[in-house]
Write a protein that holds these residues in place. Structure first.
Motif, PDB file in Angstrom:
ATOM      1  N   ALA A   1       0.826  -1.205   0.000  1.00 22.80           N
ATOM      2  CA  ALA A   1       0.000   0.000   0.000  1.00 22.80           C
ATOM      3  C   ALA A   1       0.862   1.258   0.000  1.00 22.80           C
ATOM      4  O   ALA A   1       1.990   1.260   0.500  1.00 22.80           O
ATOM      5  CB  ALA A   1      -0.914  -0.001   1.222  1.00 22.80           C
ATOM      6  N   HIS A   2       0.320   2.323  -0.559  1.00 16.29           N
ATOM      7  CA  HIS A   2       0.915   3.651  -0.460  1.00 16.29           C
ATOM      8  C   HIS A   2       0.214   4.366   0.692  1.00 16.29           C
ATOM      9  O   HIS A   2      -0.998   4.581   0.641  1.00 16.29           O
ATOM     10  CB  HIS A   2       0.722   4.437  -1.757  1.00 16.29           C
ATOM     11  N   VAL A   3       0.949   4.710   1.718  1.00 19.15           N
ATOM     12  CA  VAL A   3       0.341   5.238   2.942  1.00 19.15           C
ATOM     13  C   VAL A   3       0.770   6.677   3.181  1.00 19.15           C
ATOM     14  O   VAL A   3       1.960   6.996   3.130  1.00 19.15           O
ATOM     15  CB  VAL A   3       0.721   4.380   4.166  1.00 19.15           C
ATOM     16  N   THR A   4      -0.202   7.522   3.446  1.00 21.92           N
ATOM     17  CA  THR A   4       0.050   8.892   3.880  1.00 21.92           C
ATOM     18  C   THR A   4      -0.198   8.962   5.376  1.00 21.92           C
ATOM     19  O   THR A   4      -1.305   8.693   5.846  1.00 21.92           O
ATOM     20  CB  THR A   4      -0.866   9.886   3.155  1.00 21.92           C
ATOM     21  N   CYS A   5       0.833   9.288   6.133  1.00 25.38           N
ATOM     22  CA  CYS A   5       0.726   9.437   7.583  1.00 25.38           C
ATOM     23  C   CYS A   5       0.458  10.905   7.905  1.00 25.38           C
ATOM     24  O   CYS A   5       1.266  11.772   7.562  1.00 25.38           O
ATOM     25  CB  CYS A   5       2.024   9.026   8.264  1.00 25.38           C
ATOM     26  N   LEU A   6      -0.650  11.190   8.557  1.00 24.84           N
ATOM     27  CA  LEU A   6      -0.933  12.543   9.031  1.00 24.84           C
ATOM     28  C   LEU A   6      -0.834  12.537  10.544  1.00 24.84           C
ATOM     29  O   LEU A   6      -1.548  11.787  11.224  1.00 24.84           O
ATOM     30  CB  LEU A   6      -2.326  12.992   8.599  1.00 24.84           C
ATOM     31  N   ASN A   7       0.045  13.382  11.080  1.00 18.85           N
ATOM     32  CA  ASN A   7       0.299  13.350  12.517  1.00 18.85           C
ATOM     33  C   ASN A   7       0.770  14.725  12.963  1.00 18.85           C
ATOM     34  O   ASN A   7       1.497  15.409  12.242  1.00 18.85           O
ATOM     35  CB  ASN A   7       1.376  12.306  12.830  1.00 18.85           C
ATOM     36  N   LEU A   8       0.357  15.146  14.175  1.00 20.50           N
ATOM     37  CA  LEU A   8       0.654  16.516  14.589  1.00 20.50           C
ATOM     38  C   LEU A   8       1.921  16.658  15.429  1.00 20.50           C
ATOM     39  O   LEU A   8       2.320  17.769  15.763  1.00 20.50           O
ATOM     40  CB  LEU A   8      -0.533  17.128  15.336  1.00 20.50           C
ATOM     41  N   SER A   9       2.573  15.538  15.761  1.00 20.95           N
ATOM     42  CA  SER A   9       3.803  15.613  16.555  1.00 20.95           C
ATOM     43  C   SER A   9       5.029  15.598  15.653  1.00 20.95           C
ATOM     44  O   SER A   9       5.299  14.607  14.968  1.00 20.95           O
ATOM     45  CB  SER A   9       3.876  14.436  17.539  1.00 20.95           C
TER      46      SER A   9
ATOM     47  N   HIS B   1       2.813  16.626   8.396  1.00 18.45           N
ATOM     48  CA  HIS B   1       2.565  17.224   9.713  1.00 18.45           C
ATOM     49  C   HIS B   1       1.257  17.999   9.661  1.00 18.45           C
ATOM     50  O   HIS B   1       1.058  18.862   8.811  1.00 18.45           O
ATOM     51  CB  HIS B   1       3.707  18.172  10.097  1.00 18.45           C
ATOM     52  N   GLY B   2       0.342  17.657  10.565  1.00 18.20           N
ATOM     53  CA  GLY B   2      -0.922  18.378  10.585  1.00 18.20           C
ATOM     54  C   GLY B   2      -1.944  17.716  11.478  1.00 18.20           C
ATOM     55  O   GLY B   2      -1.721  16.617  12.007  1.00 18.20           O
ATOM     56  N   ALA B   3      -3.075  18.392  11.663  1.00 21.02           N
ATOM     57  CA  ALA B   3      -4.175  17.903  12.503  1.00 21.02           C
ATOM     58  C   ALA B   3      -5.266  17.312  11.626  1.00 21.02           C
ATOM     59  O   ALA B   3      -5.525  17.798  10.522  1.00 21.02           O
ATOM     60  CB  ALA B   3      -4.744  19.044  13.344  1.00 21.02           C
ATOM     61  N   PHE B   4      -5.917  16.263  12.115  1.00 23.71           N
ATOM     62  CA  PHE B   4      -6.904  15.590  11.266  1.00 23.71           C
ATOM     63  C   PHE B   4      -8.262  16.281  11.241  1.00 23.71           C
ATOM     64  O   PHE B   4      -9.179  15.817  10.571  1.00 23.71           O
ATOM     65  CB  PHE B   4      -7.035  14.108  11.615  1.00 23.71           C
ATOM     66  N   GLU B   5      -8.422  17.387  11.960  1.00 23.12           N
ATOM     67  CA  GLU B   5      -9.646  18.171  11.816  1.00 23.12           C
ATOM     68  C   GLU B   5      -9.673  18.931  10.490  1.00 23.12           C
ATOM     69  O   GLU B   5     -10.735  19.340  10.017  1.00 23.12           O
ATOM     70  CB  GLU B   5      -9.792  19.173  12.970  1.00 23.12           C
ATOM     71  N   ASN B   6      -8.492  19.146   9.912  1.00 26.03           N
ATOM     72  CA  ASN B   6      -8.392  19.905   8.661  1.00 26.03           C
ATOM     73  C   ASN B   6      -7.611  19.083   7.643  1.00 26.03           C
ATOM     74  O   ASN B   6      -6.386  19.123   7.616  1.00 26.03           O
ATOM     75  CB  ASN B   6      -7.687  21.242   8.912  1.00 26.03           C
ATOM     76  N   LEU B   7      -8.309  18.354   6.802  1.00 25.95           N
ATOM     77  CA  LEU B   7      -7.657  17.521   5.801  1.00 25.95           C
ATOM     78  C   LEU B   7      -7.584  18.292   4.484  1.00 25.95           C
ATOM     79  O   LEU B   7      -8.611  18.629   3.898  1.00 25.95           O
ATOM     80  CB  LEU B   7      -8.419  16.212   5.599  1.00 25.95           C
ATOM     81  N   GLY B   8      -6.368  18.534   4.021  1.00 21.64           N
ATOM     82  CA  GLY B   8      -6.185  19.278   2.784  1.00 21.64           C
ATOM     83  C   GLY B   8      -6.135  18.406   1.547  1.00 21.64           C
ATOM     84  O   GLY B   8      -5.750  18.883   0.475  1.00 21.64           O
ATOM     85  N   TYR B   9      -6.505  17.156   1.674  1.00 20.15           N
ATOM     86  CA  TYR B   9      -6.427  16.224   0.548  1.00 20.15           C
ATOM     87  C   TYR B   9      -7.689  16.337  -0.316  1.00 20.15           C
ATOM     88  O   TYR B   9      -8.778  16.642   0.178  1.00 20.15           O
ATOM     89  CB  TYR B   9      -6.263  14.797   1.063  1.00 20.15           C
ATOM     90  N   PRO B  10      -7.553  16.057  -1.617  1.00 22.93           N
ATOM     91  CA  PRO B  10      -8.720  16.151  -2.515  1.00 22.93           C
ATOM     92  C   PRO B  10      -9.808  15.153  -2.164  1.00 22.93           C
ATOM     93  O   PRO B  10      -9.553  14.123  -1.530  1.00 22.93           O
ATOM     94  CB  PRO B  10      -8.114  15.838  -3.896  1.00 22.93           C
ATOM     95  N   ASP B  11     -11.016  15.449  -2.600  1.00 23.10           N
ATOM     96  CA  ASP B  11     -12.126  14.512  -2.434  1.00 23.10           C
ATOM     97  C   ASP B  11     -11.780  13.186  -3.104  1.00 23.10           C
ATOM     98  O   ASP B  11     -11.103  13.141  -4.141  1.00 23.10           O
ATOM     99  CB  ASP B  11     -13.396  15.071  -3.088  1.00 23.10           C
ATOM    100  N   ALA B  12     -12.270  12.112  -2.525  1.00 21.95           N
ATOM    101  CA  ALA B  12     -12.166  10.777  -3.122  1.00 21.95           C
ATOM    102  C   ALA B  12     -10.739  10.427  -3.533  1.00 21.95           C
ATOM    103  O   ALA B  12     -10.496   9.961  -4.650  1.00 21.95           O
ATOM    104  CB  ALA B  12     -13.113  10.657  -4.318  1.00 21.95           C
ATOM    105  N   SER B  13      -9.778  10.654  -2.639  1.00 19.86           N
ATOM    106  CA  SER B  13      -8.371  10.417  -2.987  1.00 19.86           C
ATOM    107  C   SER B  13      -7.750   9.212  -2.277  1.00 19.86           C
ATOM    108  O   SER B  13      -6.601   8.862  -2.558  1.00 19.86           O
ATOM    109  CB  SER B  13      -7.543  11.666  -2.684  1.00 19.86           C
ATOM    110  N   PHE B  14      -8.509   8.552  -1.392  1.00 17.98           N
ATOM    111  CA  PHE B  14      -7.966   7.398  -0.663  1.00 17.98           C
ATOM    112  C   PHE B  14      -8.924   6.213  -0.715  1.00 17.98           C
ATOM    113  O   PHE B  14     -10.137   6.380  -0.657  1.00 17.98           O
ATOM    114  CB  PHE B  14      -7.695   7.760   0.801  1.00 17.98           C
ATOM    115  N   ASP B  15      -8.335   5.026  -0.802  1.00 23.22           N
ATOM    116  CA  ASP B  15      -9.124   3.802  -0.744  1.00 23.22           C
ATOM    117  C   ASP B  15      -9.492   3.452   0.691  1.00 23.22           C
ATOM    118  O   ASP B  15     -10.535   2.828   0.934  1.00 23.22           O
ATOM    119  CB  ASP B  15      -8.318   2.633  -1.332  1.00 23.22           C
ATOM    120  N   ILE B  16      -8.618   3.827   1.626  1.00 27.22           N
ATOM    121  CA  ILE B  16      -8.792   3.461   3.030  1.00 27.22           C
ATOM    122  C   ILE B  16      -8.417   4.635   3.915  1.00 27.22           C
ATOM    123  O   ILE B  16      -7.382   5.272   3.693  1.00 27.22           O
ATOM    124  CB  ILE B  16      -7.897   2.250   3.393  1.00 27.22           C
TER     125      ILE B  16
END
Length: 276
Positions: A86-94, A118-133
Motif C-alpha cells: 500500500a501507499h500510505v500517507t501518515c498525518l500526525n501533529l507531533s 505534519h498536521g491535525a486531522f480536523e483539517n484535511l487538505g487532501y482532494p475529495d475521493a483520494s484514498f481507498d482506506i
C-alpha cells in the motif's frame, strides 16, 4: 478545537512522552494491543491489532491509497506498505513522532511507499475521493471535534472505500460525564466518543456498516499491562523519563483500569464502507 490540537501536539512532542512511548508502550505501535494472555509482550500485542484490522479490509491491495490519521511512529503504515504494497500517507501533529517515523521508514527501505505529513486531522487538505482506506488507531479521542474528523474522512474516501479505526471510548451507558473525570483529566478533554456516537455519525454521513468489534477487555488488559511494564522497568527510565511524568502516568493508567472495571469504557474496531 485549537486548544485540544495544541494540547495533544505539546504532549506528544515532549521528551518524556517520546521516551515513554518508545521504550515502554510498544515502540513502533503505540496503541491498544490484542492479547492472547495477560502477560503477552506489549509490542507483539500491538502489532496483532494492526494485522487484525488489515485482515478485515477488502480494498487493501497493492497500490491501495491509505490515509493514517494520527499515525504516531508509523508502525501501521510500515506494516501496510511492507506486507500489502500500500501507499500510505501518515498525518500526525507531533514533529517528534514524525521525525522518528521518517527515520524508521527510511531504515526499513519503505520511504517510496510512505509519505509523512505534519498536521491535525480536523483539517484535511487532501482532494475529495483520494484514498481507498482511511485508517486510525486510538487517536480520535484527542480531537475536540470528532464529527468534523469523520466528515473529512468520508470526503476523502473513494466510492467503495473503507474507514477503519479503533478508539478508547466511553461506554454507551455513560450518562454523567463526571463519572469519567479522572480519565478526562489524563487526556485533557471533556469527553470521549462511544460506539453509539461513531455509528450514528458515520451512518448520517451515508457510510455503510462493514462490521464493528467490541473488545473492551483488551483495553483493560492493555492499560494494566503497560502499568505493570512501567513499574517493572522504572529503574531503566532514570535519565530518560522524569519521575513526575512516571508518577502521573501510573496514576492515569490506574484510572483507566478502574474505569474499565466499572464498565464505563469501551474499545474495539469500527469499520464502515462508502457506497459506490
Amino acid at each position: 478545537m485549537q486548544t485540544a490540537v495544541k494540547t495533544a501536539e505539546t504532549y506528544y512532542d515532549s521528551h518524556d512522552a517520546d521516551r515513554f512511548y518508545a521504550l515502554i508502550w510498544g515502540g513502533e505501535d503505540i496503541h491498544v494491543g490484542l492479547y492472547e494472555n495477560a502477560d503477552s509482550p506489549i509490542r507483539e500485542a500491538s502489532r496483532k491489532t494492526v494485522a487484525h484490522m488489515a485482515s478485515r479490509l477488502t480494498t487493501l491491495k497493492p497500490d491501495a491509497r491509505v490515509l493514517d490519521l494520527g499515525a504516531g511512529y508509523g508502525g501501521a503504515a510500515r506494516y501496510l506498505a511492507r506486507e500489502h504494497g500500500a501507499h500510505v500517507t501518515c498525518l500526525n501533529l507531533s514533529g517528534v513522532e514524525n521525525a522518528r517515523n521518517t527515520q524508521l521508514t527510511a531504515d526499513q527501505g519503505l520511504s517510496d511507499l510512505i509519505t509523512i505529513d505534519h498536521g491535525a486531522f480536523e483539517n484535511l487538505g487532501y482532494p475529495d475521493a483520494s484514498f481507498d482506506i482511511v485508517w486510525s488507531q486510538d487517536a480520535l479521542l484527542h480531537s475536540a471535534d470528532r464529527e468534523r474528523v469523520l466528515q473529512n474522512a468520508a470526503r476523502v474516501l473513494k466510492p467503495g472505500g473503507e474507514i477503519i479505526f479503533t478508539d478508547p471510548m466511553q461506554a454507551d451507558i455513560v450518562d454523567d460525564p463526571a463519572a469519567l473525570q479522572p480519565v478526562y483529566d489524563r487526556i485533557h478533554l471533556s469527553s470521549l466518543g462511544s460506539f453509539a456516537f461513531y455509528r450514528r455519525t458515520l451512518q448520517a454521513l451515508g457510510l455503510e456498516d462493514a462490521g464493528c468489534e467490541a473488545m473492551t477487555g483488551q483495553l483493560r488488559t492493555h492499560y494494566a499491562r503497560v502499568r505493570e511494564e512501567l513499574l517493572a522497568r522504572r529503574g531503566e527510565l532514570k535519565g530518560e523519563v522524569s519521575e513526575a511524568y512516571v508518577e502521573r502516568m501510573l496514576d492515569g493508567l490506574t484510572n483507566w483500569v478502574k474505569a474499565a472495571d466499572e464498565g464505563l469504557l469501551a474499545w474495539g474496531i469500527i469499520h464502515y464502507r462508502k457506497p459506490g
